[in-house]
Scaffold this motif. Sequence first.
Motif, PDB file in Angstrom:
ATOM      1  N   ARG A 336      11.157  49.051   4.056  1.00 20.96           N
ATOM      2  CA  ARG A 336      10.507  48.294   5.208  1.00 20.96           C
ATOM      3  C   ARG A 336       9.227  48.319   5.253  1.00 20.96           C
ATOM      4  N   ASN A 337       8.521  49.398   4.809  1.00 23.45           N
ATOM      5  CA  ASN A 337       7.135  49.317   4.557  1.00 23.45           C
ATOM      6  C   ASN A 337       6.915  48.315   3.225  1.00 23.45           C
ATOM      7  N   ARG A 338       7.493  48.310   2.310  1.00 15.70           N
ATOM      8  CA  ARG A 338       7.152  47.092   1.153  1.00 15.70           C
ATOM      9  C   ARG A 338       7.165  45.952   1.801  1.00 15.70           C
ATOM     10  N   ALA A 339       8.449  45.614   2.511  1.00 20.33           N
ATOM     11  CA  ALA A 339       8.485  44.093   3.093  1.00 20.33           C
ATOM     12  C   ALA A 339       7.510  44.037   3.991  1.00 20.33           C
ATOM     13  N   LYS A 340       6.958  44.934   4.891  1.00 18.35           N
ATOM     14  CA  LYS A 340       6.113  44.658   5.762  1.00 18.35           C
ATOM     15  C   LYS A 340       4.682  44.158   5.119  1.00 18.35           C
ATOM     16  N   GLN A 341       4.314  44.889   4.082  1.00 14.67           N
ATOM     17  CA  GLN A 341       3.216  44.510   3.113  1.00 14.67           C
ATOM     18  C   GLN A 341       3.131  43.224   2.494  1.00 14.67           C
ATOM     19  N   ILE A 342       4.434  42.898   1.984  1.00 12.32           N
ATOM     20  CA  ILE A 342       4.567  41.689   1.427  1.00 12.32           C
ATOM     21  C   ILE A 342       4.472  40.590   2.341  1.00 12.32           C
ATOM     22  N   VAL A 343       4.876  40.616   3.458  1.00  8.00           N
ATOM     23  CA  VAL A 343       4.704  39.721   4.588  1.00  8.00           C
ATOM     24  C   VAL A 343       3.318  39.289   5.167  1.00  8.00           C
ATOM     25  N   VAL A 344       2.515  40.704   5.049  1.00  7.93           N
ATOM     26  CA  VAL A 344       1.100  40.539   5.593  1.00  7.93           C
ATOM     27  C   VAL A 344       0.255  39.778   4.349  1.00  7.93           C
ATOM     28  N   GLU A 345       0.621  40.162   3.102  1.00  4.40           N
ATOM     29  CA  GLU A 345      -0.028  39.348   2.036  1.00  4.40           C
ATOM     30  C   GLU A 345       0.271  37.737   2.079  1.00  4.40           C
ATOM     31  N   SER A 346       1.656  37.526   2.366  1.00  6.18           N
ATOM     32  CA  SER A 346       2.017  36.245   2.194  1.00  6.18           C
ATOM     33  C   SER A 346       1.221  35.585   3.373  1.00  6.18           C
ATOM     34  N   LYS A 347       1.351  35.838   4.414  1.00  5.58           N
ATOM     35  CA  LYS A 347       0.536  35.193   5.734  1.00  5.58           C
ATOM     36  C   LYS A 347      -0.719  35.047   5.231  1.00  5.58           C
ATOM     37  N   LYS A 348      -1.328  36.045   4.897  1.00  6.73           N
ATOM     38  CA  LYS A 348      -2.848  36.192   4.361  1.00  6.73           C
ATOM     39  C   LYS A 348      -3.188  34.813   3.429  1.00  6.73           C
ATOM     40  N   LYS A 349      -2.106  34.654   2.415  1.00  5.71           N
ATOM     41  CA  LYS A 349      -2.346  33.598   1.326  1.00  5.71           C
ATOM     42  C   LYS A 349      -2.093  32.274   2.100  1.00  5.71           C
ATOM     43  N   SER A 350      -1.334  32.306   2.898  1.00 14.65           N
ATOM     44  CA  SER A 350      -0.832  31.127   3.567  1.00 14.65           C
ATOM     45  C   SER A 350      -1.952  30.252   4.318  1.00 14.65           C
ATOM     46  N   TRP A 351      -2.512  31.159   5.094  1.00 14.20           N
ATOM     47  CA  TRP A 351      -3.998  30.787   5.779  1.00 14.20           C
ATOM     48  C   TRP A 351      -5.036  30.535   5.015  1.00 14.20           C
ATOM     49  N   GLU A 352      -5.001  31.202   3.939  1.00 13.32           N
ATOM     50  CA  GLU A 352      -6.329  30.765   2.601  1.00 13.32           C
ATOM     51  C   GLU A 352      -5.885  29.559   2.307  1.00 13.32           C
ATOM     52  N   ASP A 353      -4.832  29.350   2.054  1.00 10.01           N
ATOM     53  CA  ASP A 353      -4.416  27.871   1.402  1.00 10.01           C
ATOM     54  C   ASP A 353      -4.739  26.880   2.442  1.00 10.01           C
ATOM     55  N   PHE A 354      -4.380  27.053   3.649  1.00  8.72           N
ATOM     56  CA  PHE A 354      -4.575  26.236   4.716  1.00  8.72           C
ATOM     57  C   PHE A 354      -6.190  25.821   4.876  1.00  8.72           C
ATOM     58  N   GLY A 355      -7.017  27.085   4.663  1.00  8.97           N
ATOM     59  CA  GLY A 355      -8.385  26.903   4.838  1.00  8.97           C
ATOM     60  C   GLY A 355      -9.039  25.986   3.890  1.00  8.97           C
ATOM     61  N   ASN A 356      -8.444  26.354   2.526  1.00  6.23           N
ATOM     62  CA  ASN A 356      -9.074  25.606   1.410  1.00  6.23           C
ATOM     63  C   ASN A 356      -8.607  24.071   1.422  1.00  6.23           C
ATOM     64  N   ASN A 357      -7.343  23.858   1.871  1.00  2.00           N
ATOM     65  CA  ASN A 357      -7.130  22.365   2.375  1.00  2.00           C
ATOM     66  C   ASN A 357      -7.862  21.627   3.406  1.00  2.00           C
ATOM     67  N   LEU A 358      -8.190  22.488   4.466  1.00  7.65           N
ATOM     68  CA  LEU A 358      -8.921  21.884   5.538  1.00  7.65           C
ATOM     69  C   LEU A 358     -10.460  21.897   4.885  1.00  7.65           C
ATOM     70  N   GLU A 359     -10.875  22.803   4.140  1.00 11.12           N
ATOM     71  CA  GLU A 359     -12.375  22.583   3.726  1.00 11.12           C
ATOM     72  C   GLU A 359     -12.483  21.381   2.812  1.00 11.12           C
TER      73      GLU A 359
END
Length: 380
Positions: A336-359
């Motif tokens: 459960r903890n491992r899955a939660k960490q993976i989701v957090v990291e995936s969401k963070k990367k998703s927003w970073e990619d979105f920001g890079n595209n917007l930039e």
Amino acid sequence: MHLDVLGVSDIRVRGDNEEEIGDYKVYLTGVRKGRAESGVGLFMRNTIARKIVSVRHINERMMWVDLSVGGIRTRIVSVYSPCEGADEDEVDKFYEALSDIVVMVNRKDRIVLMSDFNARVGNRTEGYERVIGKCGEDMEANGNGKRLLDFCASMGLAVTNTFFKHKAIHRYTWEARGTRSIIDYILTDFEFRRSVRNVRVFRGFFDDTDHYLICSELSISRPRVEKVKSVCKRIRVESLQDEEIRQKYMDMISEKFRTVDSKQVQDIESEWVAYRDAVIQTARECLGTTVCKDGKRRTSWWNDEVRAACKRKKKAYQKWLQTRAKADRDWYIDERNRAKQIVVESKKKSWEDFGNNLERLGQAAGKPFWTVMKNLRKGG
């Protein structure tokens, strides 16, 4: 007669057995060695057996299965209690083992105990108002009956037979040599008793025993709630490929940031909220939305790694539900903890990619957007 679940006792079998007989899945538990005595079992109609999530063969006097029906987990226990006058140590061990089965059931789940308790609980309700009703035998409880009543009171169980008024022939569960009594019961937790619609005896169902069939009509499924189908919509980001629309979007988002009250931007968190809301609201206004054709909401952070982590977490959780072992619980917590960490990291990367595209889009259309962002950061 249509029976979904049938509990049997004093069947005198050896070992633990599982087999299919007609429309039923049969689970039997007997002595491990020595003379075949006692023995209990459960017959589960195949349509119900498919909902079994776990089975436990405890000993020759008790076994249980867990069902998951309508989102509710229900434990069904088949028991065979020592007879009246049996050795006190034997009776103590029986109720100790039965207590372990009951206390392991979560408060939100349900439990049903059935078969031969070899006890006469009578109909004297004083001190046991929630445990028994006034429709039992017109007598004081015998020794085993008092033990059963005390057990039910301590475990929050009700003797459902005693709450339904029927003719005598539909109440007495045992008859031999001119004597009759009520010694077979169906018990439920206090909450579940409200789902019991009727309990009565049916005579003539068996021809090789001095016990009669006792039946309970109950519901173990939640009422169906009609779901309102929600419409899945997404922002038409593909419209940004059009240069005119892209320029309009950048102008609108720049204007949106100019109207933000700088007093509301006190720290990085409030700055992020202002940025997020401005981006999404402007995108909806400028680019528009469309209905997802397959009805599935697009989630950019959901990928193969997240899917695999969630599957491992679910598998570990189901394993722990079946065994309740500490090792399996620790495994589930780790997954459960491992899955939660993976989701957090995936969401963070998703927003970073979105920001890079917007930039990249911002650089193509000019720098007004980033000028406004810098002014916001400085409080200007």
